[in-house]
Design an enzyme around this catalytic site. Structure first.
Site, PDB file in Angstrom:
ATOM      1  N   ASP A 149       4.163   0.942  12.121  1.00 32.16           N
ATOM      2  CA  ASP A 149       3.000   0.225  11.580  1.00 32.16           C
ATOM      3  C   ASP A 149       2.925  -1.221  12.069  1.00 32.16           C
ATOM      4  OD1 ASP A 149       2.251   2.489  10.285  1.00 32.16           O
ATOM      5  OD2 ASP A 149       2.754   1.807   8.263  1.00 32.16           O
ATOM      6  N   LYS A 187       0.833  -1.213   0.000  1.00 32.84           N
ATOM      7  CA  LYS A 187       0.000   0.000   0.000  1.00 32.84           C
ATOM      8  C   LYS A 187       0.861   1.254   0.000  1.00 32.84           C
ATOM      9  CE  LYS A 187      -1.892   1.696   3.994  1.00 32.84           C
ATOM     10  NZ  LYS A 187      -1.544   3.117   4.136  1.00 32.84           N
ATOM     11  N   ASN A 188       1.843   1.305   0.901  1.00 41.16           N
ATOM     12  CA  ASN A 188       2.606   2.548   1.047  1.00 41.16           C
ATOM     13  C   ASN A 188       3.553   2.800  -0.116  1.00 41.16           C
ATOM     14  OD1 ASN A 188       1.242   3.000   3.371  1.00 41.16           O
ATOM     15  ND2 ASN A 188       2.955   2.600   4.755  1.00 41.16           N
ATOM     16  N   ARG A 236      -5.669  10.217   3.988  1.00 41.98           N
ATOM     17  CA  ARG A 236      -4.746  11.222   4.477  1.00 41.98           C
ATOM     18  C   ARG A 236      -3.536  11.376   3.569  1.00 41.98           C
ATOM     19  NH1 ARG A 236      -0.505  13.994   7.298  1.00 41.98           N
ATOM     20  NH2 ARG A 236       0.855  12.671   6.132  1.00 41.98           N
ATOM     21  N   ARG A 250      -1.550  14.922  11.857  1.00 38.83           N
ATOM     22  CA  ARG A 250      -0.637  14.487  10.789  1.00 38.83           C
ATOM     23  C   ARG A 250      -0.214  15.732  10.014  1.00 38.83           C
ATOM     24  NH1 ARG A 250      -1.310   8.625   9.882  1.00 38.83           N
ATOM     25  NH2 ARG A 250       0.241   8.820   8.253  1.00 38.83           N
ATOM     26  N   PRO A 251       0.743  16.498  10.560  1.00 40.56           N
ATOM     27  CA  PRO A 251       1.138  17.741   9.901  1.00 40.56           C
ATOM     28  C   PRO A 251       1.806  17.480   8.552  1.00 40.56           C
ATOM     29  CG  PRO A 251       2.638  17.225  11.709  1.00 40.56           C
ATOM     30  CD  PRO A 251       1.535  16.209  11.765  1.00 40.56           C
ATOM     31  N   ILE A 252       1.765  18.491   7.654  1.00 39.18           N
ATOM     32  CA  ILE A 252       2.490  18.378   6.380  1.00 39.18           C
ATOM     33  C   ILE A 252       3.410  19.587   6.199  1.00 39.18           C
ATOM     34  CG2 ILE A 252       0.866  16.858   5.161  1.00 39.18           C
ATOM     35  CD1 ILE A 252      -0.169  19.431   3.741  1.00 39.18           C
ATOM     36  N   ASP A 253       3.810  20.180   7.328  1.00 38.67           N
ATOM     37  CA  ASP A 253       4.658  21.383   7.246  1.00 38.67           C
ATOM     38  C   ASP A 253       5.965  21.116   6.485  1.00 38.67           C
ATOM     39  OD1 ASP A 253       4.962  19.735   9.633  1.00 38.67           O
ATOM     40  OD2 ASP A 253       6.570  21.095  10.217  1.00 38.67           O
ATOM     41  N   LEU A 254       6.530  19.923   6.635  1.00 34.26           N
ATOM     42  CA  LEU A 254       7.802  19.635   5.941  1.00 34.26           C
ATOM     43  C   LEU A 254       7.581  19.514   4.437  1.00 34.26           C
ATOM     44  CD1 LEU A 254       9.273  16.967   8.384  1.00 34.26           C
ATOM     45  CD2 LEU A 254       9.772  19.407   8.271  1.00 34.26           C
ATOM     46  N   ARG A 301      -8.531  -0.686   4.312  1.00 36.58           N
ATOM     47  CA  ARG A 301      -7.657   0.351   3.751  1.00 36.58           C
ATOM     48  C   ARG A 301      -6.292  -0.217   3.374  1.00 36.58           C
ATOM     49  NH1 ARG A 301      -6.276   4.161   7.660  1.00 36.58           N
ATOM     50  NH2 ARG A 301      -4.783   4.651   6.039  1.00 36.58           N
ATOM     51  N   CYS A 346      -5.880  12.416  11.641  1.00 31.94           N
ATOM     52  CA  CYS A 346      -6.446  11.099  11.371  1.00 31.94           C
ATOM     53  C   CYS A 346      -6.523  10.372  12.697  1.00 31.94           C
ATOM     54  CB  CYS A 346      -5.601  10.330  10.375  1.00 31.94           C
ATOM     55  SG  CYS A 346      -4.090   9.699  11.100  1.00 31.94           S
TER      56      CYS A 346
HETATM   57  C1  UD1 Z   1       4.071   6.930   6.269  1.00 32.82           C
HETATM   58  C2  UD1 Z   1       3.224   5.718   6.081  1.00 32.82           C
HETATM   59  C3  UD1 Z   1       2.617   5.281   7.406  1.00 32.82           C
HETATM   60  C4  UD1 Z   1       3.705   5.107   8.451  1.00 32.82           C
HETATM   61  C5  UD1 Z   1       4.594   6.345   8.527  1.00 32.82           C
HETATM   62  C6  UD1 Z   1       5.799   6.188   9.451  1.00 32.82           C
HETATM   63  C7  UD1 Z   1       2.361   6.009   3.833  1.00 32.82           C
HETATM   64  C8  UD1 Z   1       1.181   6.227   2.957  1.00 32.82           C
HETATM   65  N1  UD1 Z   1       2.144   6.032   5.160  1.00 32.82           N
HETATM   66  O1  UD1 Z   1       3.213   7.993   6.722  1.00 32.82           O
HETATM   67  O2  UD1 Z   1       1.945   4.055   7.208  1.00 32.82           O
HETATM   68  O3  UD1 Z   1       3.097   4.899   9.711  1.00 32.82           O
HETATM   69  O4  UD1 Z   1       5.094   6.670   7.211  1.00 32.82           O
HETATM   70  O5  UD1 Z   1       6.570   5.109   9.069  1.00 32.82           O
HETATM   71  O6  UD1 Z   1       3.464   5.762   3.371  1.00 32.82           O
HETATM   72  N2  UD1 Z   1       5.753  14.896  10.397  1.00 32.82           N
HETATM   73  C9  UD1 Z   1       5.802  16.251  10.644  1.00 32.82           C
HETATM   74  N3  UD1 Z   1       5.677  17.135   9.595  1.00 32.82           N
HETATM   75  C10 UD1 Z   1       5.508  16.692   8.309  1.00 32.82           C
HETATM   76  C11 UD1 Z   1       5.462  15.291   8.056  1.00 32.82           C
HETATM   77  C12 UD1 Z   1       5.583  14.420   9.121  1.00 32.82           C
HETATM   78  O7  UD1 Z   1       5.934  16.683  11.786  1.00 32.82           O
HETATM   79  O8  UD1 Z   1       5.406  17.530   7.396  1.00 32.82           O
HETATM   80  C13 UD1 Z   1       5.870  13.920  11.533  1.00 32.82           C
HETATM   81  C14 UD1 Z   1       4.594  13.093  11.712  1.00 32.82           C
HETATM   82  O9  UD1 Z   1       3.660  13.742  12.526  1.00 32.82           O
HETATM   83  C15 UD1 Z   1       5.135  11.838  12.350  1.00 32.82           C
HETATM   84  C16 UD1 Z   1       6.522  11.691  11.736  1.00 32.82           C
HETATM   85  O10 UD1 Z   1       6.851  12.958  11.184  1.00 32.82           O
HETATM   86  O11 UD1 Z   1       5.271  12.013  13.744  1.00 32.82           O
HETATM   87  C17 UD1 Z   1       6.627  10.626  10.651  1.00 32.82           C
HETATM   88  O12 UD1 Z   1       5.684  10.916   9.652  1.00 32.82           O
HETATM   89  P1  UD1 Z   1       5.891  10.498   8.125  1.00 32.82           P
HETATM   90  O13 UD1 Z   1       7.164   9.735   7.977  1.00 32.82           O
HETATM   91  O14 UD1 Z   1       5.694  11.719   7.288  1.00 32.82           O
HETATM   92  O15 UD1 Z   1       4.687   9.523   7.892  1.00 32.82           O
HETATM   93  P2  UD1 Z   1       3.688   9.502   6.684  1.00 32.82           P
HETATM   94  O16 UD1 Z   1       4.429   9.744   5.407  1.00 32.82           O
HETATM   95  O17 UD1 Z   1       2.520  10.337   7.000  1.00 32.82           O
END
Ligand code: UD1
Length: 419
Positions: free
Chosen positions: A306, A22-23, A93, A122-126, A398, A117
């Site tokens: 996960d 999936k990922n 998400r 689940r921030p996307i600031d980065l 999912r 979620c």
């Molecule tokens: C992906 C996986 C998810 C897995 C996670 C961690 C997919 C579709 N999902 O999620 O199954 O649990 O990796 O292995 O591939 N963060 C920030 N700012 C950002 C982005 C992330 O602070 O802009 C933080 C998140 O809150 C979290 C950490 O970074 O605490 C890791 O998140 P991230 O690696 O981005 O996970 P996802 O890509 O959302």
């Protein structure tokens, strides 16, 4: 609403094939937008999140059709829009992953904020600051992201933490940027390598995936390709944990131990015998496991968040106590109360959860709280005496094509019923 009815307490035995990841497939589906061509994805899992991605692609004017069991043909030549509706963003998400690809192809993108979620914020600031570094103008007022980039320009981006989604989004945007982009402190997950391999098959110049520095030479026209998606390491971990906790011997075709060596290391420490080769992974377990050293979730190559709930479910009857430490997400112990209904003894305190092994688990009525938490309930139910009814199984859909079919192939007594 569907339910899973599990009759536990007997050993497993059999073999099952592991679905595509999936990922891996979700970012690859977003990446198809970069090609303006036809892409054939083999080993594509049939999942709710894949359906949601297809609806996003269709909403943008692309087409997608299934050919046979697991081949998805996506044609992105007809791309006509750059707006993803709020309803579609809400469904999944990880739809934020479309941002980089739409921006690279159209120079414009409009998406609503994906929001939180079931695992917490689940921030996307980065993702956003990296895209800004590449030259995108992003206005995020009022919950809608308006993004524009007359021209994306490659440069060095340093991520403050190795986010999987941000690394992928930036790889996709960088394909459409002039010059070279370097992503430092990139995530190193196997799915990032799969995305690099897909992009390379489309003619992109990407290197370094699997290490902390990913480089993309952008600005090249990409073409379609035929690509086979990697096997899902978390689904494989789930079925290994099922066999570990119920006891028995199973073989998982296509599972790749190099992708889940932290999980197999813990299962070996707990007393399982695990062998793997190019064909898959075999696991044998006597049922009651030993306690293991603390399990701390961390970015790859650390223990995957996960697999935390799933391993916890396998260790509920261990001899002794096991400490878990969840370091990736704030709200990832919601399965604990449900496992307690089956007789598990788990104490949660902040990031830590301590499992004290019990001799017996018993069947109960339990509810899925999230995707992996739901899978964990199935793992626990297989080692519990009597019948367990698992409700709200939509969460499991999912990420698992058909968990009941796969576990039955492994010798489990599990049925899906529709109310
Ligand atoms: C992906 C996986 C998810 C897995 C996670 C961690 C997919 C579709 N999902 O999620 O199954 O649990 O990796 O292995 O591939 N963060 C920030 N700012 C950002 C982005 C992330 O602070 O802009 C933080 C998140 O809150 C979290 C950490 O970074 O605490 C890791 O998140 P991230 O690696 O981005 O996970 P996802 O890509 O959302």
């Amino acid at each position: 609403m569907s339910q899973l009815i599990v009759r536990g307490g007997s050993r497993l035995g059999g073999e099952a094939g592991i679905q595509g990841a999936k990922n891996s497939v979700l970012p690859i589906l977003a990446a198809t937008l970069l090609t303006a061509d036809q892409v054939e994805l083999q080993g594509c899992p049939r999942l709710r999140d894949v359906d949601a991605s297809i609806r996003i692609l269709e909403g943008l004017g692309c087409t997608a059709r299934w050919e046979g069991e697991d081949v998805l043909v996506v044609d992105t030549r007809g791309l006509g829009g750059c707006v993803v509706s709020e309803a579609l963003m809400r469904e999944m998400r990880s739809s934020a992953i479309f941002l980089g690809a739409i921006l690279a192809r159209c120079g414009r993108a409009e998406l609503s904020y994906p929001g939180g979620c079931e695992l917490g914020p689940r921030p996307i600031d980065l993702h956003l600051s990296g895209l800004r570094d590449l030259g995108a103008e992003i206005d995020d007022a009022g919950g809608v992201l308006h993004c524009r980039a007359r021209r994306l320009q490659g440069r060095e981006i340093v991520l403050s933490l190795p986010s999987v989604g941000a690394t992928e989004n930036l790889m996709l945007a960088a394909c459409g940027a002039a010059g070279t982009t370097t992503i430092a402190n990139a995530a190193r997950e196997p799915e990032i390598v799969d995305l690099q391999d897909f992009l390379t098959a489309c003619g992109a110049r990407v290197s370094g995936a699997g290490t902390s520095t990913v480089s993309v030479e952008g600005g090249r026209p990409l073409h379609g390709c035929t690509y086979h998606v990697m096997p899902d390491r978390i689904v494989a971990a789930t079925y290994l944990c099922a066999a570990a906790s119920a006891g028995g011997e199973v073989f998982l075709r296509r599972a790749r131990e190099e992708h889940l060596s932290t999980v197999t290391a813990v299962l070996r420490e707990a007393g399982c015998s695990i062998f793997s080769d190019k064909k898959g992974i075999a696991c044998a377990s006597k049922g009651r496991l030993s306690a293991v050293r603390p399990v701390r979730t961390a970015p790859y190559p650390g223990f995957p968040t996960d697999a935390q709930a799933i391993l916890m479910a396998a260790l509920l009857r261990c001899r002794g106590a096991v400490v878990f430490e969840e370091n990736m997400f704030e709200n990832r112990y919601r399965h604990v109360d449900e496992l307690a209904r089956m007789g598990a003894s788990i104490r949660v305190s902040g990031r830590a959860a301590v499992v004290t092994g019990v001799e017996r688990l018993h069947g109960a009525s339990v509810r899925c709280t999230d995707l992996r938490g739901g899978a964990a309930l199935c793992v626990a139910a297989l080692a519990a005496e009597g019948e367990t009814e698992v409700s709200e199984t939509g969460h499991i859909d999912r990420g698992y094509e058909n968990i009941a079919r796969d576990l039955r192939a492994l010798g489990a007594d599990i049925l899906r019923t529709e109310d």
